[in-house]
Write a protein that holds these residues in place. Structure first.
Motif, PDB file in Angstrom:
ATOM      1  N   GLY A 132       0.788  -1.228   0.000  1.00 17.54           N
ATOM      2  CA  GLY A 132       0.000   0.000   0.000  1.00 17.54           C
ATOM      3  C   GLY A 132       0.820   1.278   0.000  1.00 17.54           C
ATOM      4  N   ASP A 133       2.128   1.179  -0.225  1.00 20.28           N
ATOM      5  CA  ASP A 133       2.976   2.371  -0.275  1.00 20.28           C
ATOM      6  C   ASP A 133       3.129   2.797  -1.736  1.00 20.28           C
ATOM      7  OD1 ASP A 133       4.782   4.423  -0.003  1.00 20.28           O
ATOM      8  OD2 ASP A 133       6.189   3.280   1.245  1.00 20.28           O
ATOM      9  N   PHE A 134       2.107   3.440  -2.263  1.00 16.30           N
ATOM     10  CA  PHE A 134       2.062   3.789  -3.682  1.00 16.30           C
ATOM     11  C   PHE A 134       3.019   4.935  -4.031  1.00 16.30           C
ATOM     12  CE2 PHE A 134      -1.874   1.687  -2.549  1.00 16.30           C
ATOM     13  CZ  PHE A 134      -1.812   0.619  -3.436  1.00 16.30           C
ATOM     14  N   THR A 135       3.364   5.757  -3.068  1.00 16.14           N
ATOM     15  CA  THR A 135       4.366   6.789  -3.317  1.00 16.14           C
ATOM     16  C   THR A 135       5.723   6.138  -3.549  1.00 16.14           C
ATOM     17  OG1 THR A 135       3.133   8.393  -2.008  1.00 16.14           O
ATOM     18  CG2 THR A 135       5.475   8.846  -2.370  1.00 16.14           C
ATOM     19  N   ALA A 136       6.095   5.184  -2.712  1.00 23.48           N
ATOM     20  CA  ALA A 136       7.361   4.462  -2.903  1.00 23.48           C
ATOM     21  C   ALA A 136       7.335   3.668  -4.204  1.00 23.48           C
ATOM     22  CB  ALA A 136       7.638   3.537  -1.723  1.00 23.48           C
ATOM     23  N   ALA A 137       6.175   3.108  -4.548  1.00 17.08           N
ATOM     24  CA  ALA A 137       6.056   2.309  -5.772  1.00 17.08           C
ATOM     25  C   ALA A 137       6.323   3.134  -7.024  1.00 17.08           C
ATOM     26  CB  ALA A 137       4.667   1.670  -5.860  1.00 17.08           C
ATOM     27  N   THR A 138       6.091   4.425  -6.966  1.00 17.56           N
ATOM     28  CA  THR A 138       6.306   5.288  -8.127  1.00 17.56           C
ATOM     29  C   THR A 138       7.693   5.939  -8.134  1.00 17.56           C
ATOM     30  OG1 THR A 138       5.324   7.214  -7.036  1.00 17.56           O
ATOM     31  CG2 THR A 138       3.832   5.802  -8.303  1.00 17.56           C
ATOM     32  N   ALA A 139       8.536   5.592  -7.191  1.00 21.49           N
ATOM     33  CA  ALA A 139       9.845   6.238  -7.045  1.00 21.49           C
ATOM     34  C   ALA A 139      10.736   6.095  -8.278  1.00 21.49           C
ATOM     35  CB  ALA A 139      10.570   5.684  -5.823  1.00 21.49           C
ATOM     36  N   HIS A 140      10.627   4.988  -8.999  1.00 19.59           N
ATOM     37  CA  HIS A 140      11.479   4.761 -10.170  1.00 19.59           C
ATOM     38  C   HIS A 140      10.800   5.137 -11.487  1.00 19.59           C
ATOM     39  CE1 HIS A 140      14.834   2.841  -8.103  1.00 19.59           C
ATOM     40  NE2 HIS A 140      13.937   2.276  -7.332  1.00 19.59           N
ATOM     41  N   PHE A 141       9.604   5.714 -11.426  1.00 16.75           N
ATOM     42  CA  PHE A 141       8.905   6.106 -12.652  1.00 16.75           C
ATOM     43  C   PHE A 141       9.678   7.188 -13.382  1.00 16.75           C
ATOM     44  CE2 PHE A 141       4.143   5.088 -11.628  1.00 16.75           C
ATOM     45  CZ  PHE A 141       4.467   3.762 -11.443  1.00 16.75           C
ATOM     46  N   ASP A 142       9.665   7.132 -14.725  1.00 15.07           N
ATOM     47  CA  ASP A 142      10.229   8.232 -15.502  1.00 15.07           C
ATOM     48  C   ASP A 142       9.243   9.407 -15.437  1.00 15.07           C
ATOM     49  OD1 ASP A 142       8.195   7.774 -17.406  1.00 15.07           O
ATOM     50  OD2 ASP A 142       9.562   6.932 -18.896  1.00 15.07           O
ATOM     51  N   THR A 143       9.618  10.527 -15.993  1.00 13.10           N
ATOM     52  CA  THR A 143       8.801  11.741 -15.913  1.00 13.10           C
ATOM     53  C   THR A 143       7.410  11.530 -16.492  1.00 13.10           C
ATOM     54  OG1 THR A 143      10.812  13.050 -16.101  1.00 13.10           O
ATOM     55  CG2 THR A 143       8.740  14.189 -16.511  1.00 13.10           C
TER      56      THR A 143
END
Length: 171
Positions: A82-93
């Motif tokens: 449920g840590d969706f902020t951490a899950a998006t940490a490696h997303f490109d712009t």
């Protein structure tokens, strides 16, 4: 060709890439947001966001997990916890704009509504696809099996994310 012409061409290419990605993401997010539930209930796939990729004929598996495998496993662990902020940490712009944490949370919620609660996952498998690497992770869900798929740039940033049914080819 002048510097201004070069900038204009580069800007147009970037715009085409962004429009294509956002269009794909917008189409993919319709089922996630409940507007087109028929697409969400389709047995084959639920695309969340990212560019389509074509696979190379051979699927390769390294003996030790690749850096892409490690990032994919961490991203999946973050989603499951449920840590969706951490899950998006490696997303490109582009992915950060197309799939912010709240949209990813909604996608995961809707995926589990279709496939059942997450139970566990198998080992990641990498597929080279031109400039991208695709990582597929089999999912054991409560009602039916699924698949978590990420595409990576060479720098390790995430270019696409999908929650799928099993057997969906890379296209």
């Amino acid at each position: 060709m002048s510097d201004e012409d070069t900038k204009t061409i580069r800007g147009k290419r970037q715009l085409v890439h962004v429009v294509a990605t956002v269009t794909l993401a917008a189409c993919a997010l319709l089922p996630v947001n409940g507007v087109a539930w028929a697409a969400m209930r389709a047995p084959a796939t639920t695309t969340v966001a990212g560019p389509a990729v074509a696979a190379s004929p051979a699927q390769t598996r390294s003996p030790a997990p690749s850096r892409y495998d490690r990032i994919a496993a961490q991203t999946l662990d973050d989603i499951v916890s449920g840590d969706f902020t951490a899950a998006t940490a490696h997303f490109d712009t582009t992915m950060r704009k197309a799939l912010p944490p709240d949209a990813l949370a909604e996608a995961w919620k809707n995926y589990q509504a279709t496939f059942g609660s997450y139970q566990s996952h198998g080992d990641p498998k990498d597929v080279a696809s031109g400039e991208l690497t695709v990582v597929n992770v089999p999912l054991r869900m409560e009602d039916k099996p699924g698949e978590f798929r990420l595409t990576f740039h060479k720098d390790g940033s995430i270019a696409g994310l999908w929650f799928l049914g099993t057997g969906v080819p890379i296209s």
